[in-house]
Design an enzyme around this catalytic site. Structure first.
Site, PDB file in Angstrom:
ATOM      1  N   HIS A  99      36.895  29.229  50.181  1.00 43.27           N
ATOM      2  CA  HIS A  99      37.640  29.087  48.930  1.00 43.27           C
ATOM      3  C   HIS A  99      36.794  29.599  47.748  1.00 43.27           C
ATOM      4  O   HIS A  99      37.240  30.460  46.981  1.00 43.27           O
ATOM      5  CB  HIS A  99      38.009  27.611  48.718  1.00 43.27           C
ATOM      6  CG  HIS A  99      38.802  27.337  47.485  1.00 43.27           C
ATOM      7  ND1 HIS A  99      40.158  27.158  47.506  1.00 43.27           N
ATOM      8  CD2 HIS A  99      38.432  27.209  46.189  1.00 43.27           C
ATOM      9  CE1 HIS A  99      40.595  26.938  46.272  1.00 43.27           C
ATOM     10  NE2 HIS A  99      39.561  26.960  45.446  1.00 43.27           N
ATOM     11  N   GLU A 100      35.588  29.089  47.647  1.00 47.31           N
ATOM     12  CA  GLU A 100      34.739  29.495  46.516  1.00 47.31           C
ATOM     13  C   GLU A 100      34.335  30.967  46.626  1.00 47.31           C
ATOM     14  O   GLU A 100      34.189  31.655  45.614  1.00 47.31           O
ATOM     15  CB  GLU A 100      33.505  28.590  46.405  1.00 47.31           C
ATOM     16  CG  GLU A 100      33.812  27.112  46.128  1.00 47.31           C
ATOM     17  CD  GLU A 100      34.792  26.872  44.983  1.00 47.31           C
ATOM     18  OE1 GLU A 100      34.756  27.638  43.988  1.00 47.31           O
ATOM     19  OE2 GLU A 100      35.619  25.937  45.081  1.00 47.31           O
ATOM     20  N   HIS A 132      37.026  33.007  45.067  1.00 49.63           N
ATOM     21  CA  HIS A 132      36.847  33.070  43.611  1.00 49.63           C
ATOM     22  C   HIS A 132      35.751  34.083  43.263  1.00 49.63           C
ATOM     23  O   HIS A 132      35.899  34.907  42.369  1.00 49.63           O
ATOM     24  CB  HIS A 132      36.403  31.699  43.066  1.00 49.63           C
ATOM     25  CG  HIS A 132      37.509  30.692  42.932  1.00 49.63           C
ATOM     26  ND1 HIS A 132      38.625  30.910  42.172  1.00 49.63           N
ATOM     27  CD2 HIS A 132      37.652  29.429  43.434  1.00 49.63           C
ATOM     28  CE1 HIS A 132      39.413  29.823  42.208  1.00 49.63           C
ATOM     29  NE2 HIS A 132      38.839  28.920  42.976  1.00 49.63           N
ATOM     30  N   GLU A 179      42.954  31.328  41.492  1.00 52.12           N
ATOM     31  CA  GLU A 179      43.297  30.463  42.619  1.00 52.12           C
ATOM     32  C   GLU A 179      44.031  31.262  43.701  1.00 52.12           C
ATOM     33  O   GLU A 179      43.957  30.926  44.881  1.00 52.12           O
ATOM     34  CB  GLU A 179      44.120  29.269  42.118  1.00 52.12           C
ATOM     35  CG  GLU A 179      44.128  28.062  43.022  1.00 52.12           C
ATOM     36  CD  GLU A 179      42.774  27.364  43.197  1.00 52.12           C
ATOM     37  OE1 GLU A 179      41.801  27.675  42.478  1.00 52.12           O
ATOM     38  OE2 GLU A 179      42.702  26.509  44.098  1.00 52.12           O
TER      39      GLU A 179
HETATM   40 MG    MG Z   1      39.637  26.833  43.175  1.00 48.31          MG
END
Ligand code: MG
Length: 496
Positions: free
Chosen positions: A260-261, A264, A290
Site C-alpha cells: 500500500h505505502e 503511494h 489512494e
Molecule cells: Mg493510504
C-alpha cells in the site's frame, strides 16, 4: 524578472522548507526519543509558522495576481504551477489567523477528549467537543466558500474540485450492489491468514523489502522504516520514504501495508524531473494517491496471479508457516471477507460501506439535520442496516476513528474515490495489456509501473484530479468498475 520565474523560485523555497518540516515529523514517528517531544513540538510549530508565512506573503499574493494576467502566454506546466500555488495561497489566507488558532486549540483539546472517551467507551465525554468542532467547521465552510453545498468546501480541501453531488452519485451507484454482494461473498471467503506460527520481525522485514523491490519501489530514492502507523513521506524529489509495522503472528499486515505505502511512494517516485522540486512535485490529491496505494495493494497485490509468482518465495522463506499451504489457499485467506465493526480492519467488499456511513453522517452534521448527541444511535442503526452487525459499544462504533476530533471532516470520501479510481485505472491497464494475467504470473510488474509512470505518475499535480482520471482512462470516475471487479473476483474467481 517576470512573475513565473519568481514564482518558481518561491515554489522551490517552500518545497524545501516543507520537506525539512516533514523530516522533523518523520523522525518524531520513527527515531526520536520520547523525552524530546517538547523540543520537537516547538521546532515543528516554528517550521510550520515559517512555511505559512511564505505561503501567505504579500509578495506571493501580488505575483499570483500578475501571473493570472499573463496566464495565456504561459506553458501548460507553468499555468498548472500558478493553479497549485494559488490553491495553497487561498487555503492559507481565507481563514483568519484568529480562526486558525482557535480551531487548532479546540482540536488539540478535542483529540485528548476523544482518546479519553474511547478508552472509557463513552461518547458523551467527546460530544461537547465534537459539537464545537462541527460549529467551527460550518464557519470554516463559509470562510472557504462554496457554490452548492457547504460540504463541498470541505471535500475540496482534500480533493480539488470534488463536490457533494459527485460523492452522492457514486455512493448511490455502489450502495445497493455492495449491500447485496456482501452476504454472497461472506459465506465463501471464510478463512483468514492470521494467526500463524510466529515469524521474527527481522525476517519479515527482509522478505517485505524484496517484495516491494519486485513491484518497483526504488530503495535508491527511498527507505523503509518501522513506525506505529504505516505512512509515506516526501523529503525531496529523490527521497520518498515509507514506514511499515510488523506483527509476528500476522505477516499479512506487513505484506499489504508495505505494498500500500509503496503504491503511494511509486506514484511520487514516478513524477517527472521537469517538475522536480516545485509545488507540482507531489501526487495531486488524496483520492488519486489512494487509487495507487489501493491498486498495488489490492488489484495487483491480492490477485491470484501475483501470488502464483510470489508465493513460492514466501514458502521458501517461511517453510514451517507456509510450506504445506497452496498458493490458492493463501490467496483465499488474504482475501477473507467479513462484515466487521472496524473500518481499518475491513476488506475490499465492506470497506466502502464503512466510508458511506461516515459520509452520510458528516453530510447530515454539516447540514444540521442530525444532532451530535444522537450520533451513537444513528451510527449503530446504519451499521445494522448496511453491514448487518450489532455495535456493542461506542469504542467499537462511533468513537473508532480519530478524524473528527482532528477536525478532518470531508476526508473520508477520498478513500472511496481512491478505490473507484483504482478499479477504473486497473481496468484501463487491462485494455492496453490484454496479457495482464501473464504479466502478473511472470512477475513483470515493471511493465505495469512503467505504463502508470508514463500515463499518470509523471504529471504530479499538473492536472486536476478530475482531468487526470479522464486522461488516464478516457472518462470521469465511474462506480461500475469497482463493482465489476469485486463481483468478478469474489463470485466468479476471475482476475479482473
Ligand atoms: Mg493510504
Amino acid at each position: 524578472m517576470n512573475s513565473i520565474a519568481r514564482l518558481k523560485e518561491l515554489s522551490a523555497e517552500i518545497f524545501d522548507f516543507q520537506n525539512i518540516t516533514s523530516l522533523l515529523a518523520w523522525d518524531q514517528e520513527v527515531y526520536m526519543p520520547q523525552g524530546a517531544v517538547n523540543d520537537r513540538s516547538s521546532q515543528l510549530s516554528r517550521m510550520s509558522g515559517l512555511v505559512h508565512g511564505k505561503q501567505t506573503s504579500q509578495e506571493l499574493g501580488d505575483l499570483l495576481k500578475k501571473a493570472h494576467d499573463e496566464l495565456d502566454g504561459y506553458f501548460e506546466h507553468d499555468r498548472a504551477l500558478v493553479r497549485v500555488m494559488q490553491r495553497a495561497y487561498d487555503m492559507s489566507t481565507k481563514l483568519p489567523a484568529e480562526f486558525v488558532t482557535e480551531f487548532t486549540q479546540l482540536t488539540s483539546r478535542s483529540v485528548h477528549a476523544w482518546v479519553d472517551a474511547r478508552k472509557k467507551s463513552d461518547f458523551s465525554l467527546f460530544a461537547p467537543f465534537l459539537e464545537k468542532v462541527v460549529q467551527m467547521t460550518k464557519k470554516q465552510t463559509e470562510l472557504l466558500g462554496y457554490k452548492e453545498h457547504p460540504y463541498d468546501a470541505l471535500l475540496d480541501l482534500y480533493e480539488e474540485g470534488l463536490t457533494t453531488a459527485d460523492v452522492e452519485r457514486v455512493f448511490d451507484e455502489i450502495k445497493q450492489p455492495l449491500i447485496e454482494l456482501l452476504p454472497l461473498v461472506e459465506k465463501n471467503w471464510t478463512s483468514s491468514l492470521a494467526p500463524h506460527d510466529p515469524i521474527a520481525v527481522e525476517a519479515q522485514k527482509e522478505f517485505v523489502r524484496e517484495l516491494v523491490t519486485s513491484i518497483g519501489y526504488d530503495f535508491n530514492r527511498g527507505r523503509m522504516d518501522v513506525a506505529p502507523h504505516p505512512f509515506m513521506e516526501r523529503f525531496g524529489h529523490d527521497d520518498r520514504r515509507i514506514t511499515n509495522r510488523y506483527d509476528e503472528k500476522d505477516i499479512g499486515g506487513a505484506l499489504f501495508g508495505s505494498m500500500h505505502e509503496s503504491g503511494h511512494a511509486m506514484y511520487e517516485q514516478g513524477i517527472g524531473t521537469d517538475i522536480a522540486g516545485s509545488a507540482l512535485d507531489s501526487g495531486v490529491s488524496l483520492g488519486m494517491h489512494e487509487s495507487q496505494s489501493r491498486m498495488w495493494e489490492n488489484m495487483i497485490g491480492r490477485s491470484k496471479e501475483f501470488w502464483e509468482f510470489s508465493f513460492p518465495k514466501l514458502q521458501k522463506a517461511f517453510p514451517s508457516q507456509f510450506g504445506k499451504m497452496t498458493s490458492e489457499d493463501f490467496y483465499r485467506r488474504i482475501n477473507h471477507v467479513r462484515a466487521s465493526l472496524i473500518r481499518t480492519e475491513s476488506d475490499e467488499v465492506t470497506y466502502n460501506l464503512h466510508i458511506l456511513i461516515r459520509f452520510e453522517i458528516e453530510k447530515a452534521l454539516i447540514e444540521g439535520t442530525v444532532a451530535v448527541k444522537d450520533l451513537p444511535e444513528l451510527w449503530n442503526a446504519k451499521y445494522k442496516e448496511y453491514l448487518g452487525v450489532d455495535v456493542p459499544n461506542d469504542a467499537q462504533g462511533v468513537l473508532q476513528d480519530i478524524h473528527w476530533s482532528h477536525g478532518s471532516i470531508g476526508y473520508f470520501p477520498t478513500y472511496t474515490l481512491g478505490n473507484l479510481a483504482a478499479a477504473q485505472i486497473w481496468r484501463k491497464y487491462q485494455e492496453v495489456d490484454p496479457g495482464y494475467v501473464d504479466t502478473l504470473r511472470k512477475g513483470e510488474f515493471s511493465k505495469i509501473r512503467e505504463w502508470l509512470r508514463a500515463n499518470m505518475y509523471q504529471y504530479g499535480s499538473v492536472y486536476q484530479p478530475k482531468e487526470l482520471i479522464r486522461r488516464v482512462t478516457g472518462e470521469d470516475v465511474q462506480s461500475k468498475y469497482l463493482v465489476e471487479y469485486l463481483r468478478g473476483k469474489y463470485l466468479k474467481g476471475t482476475t479482473c
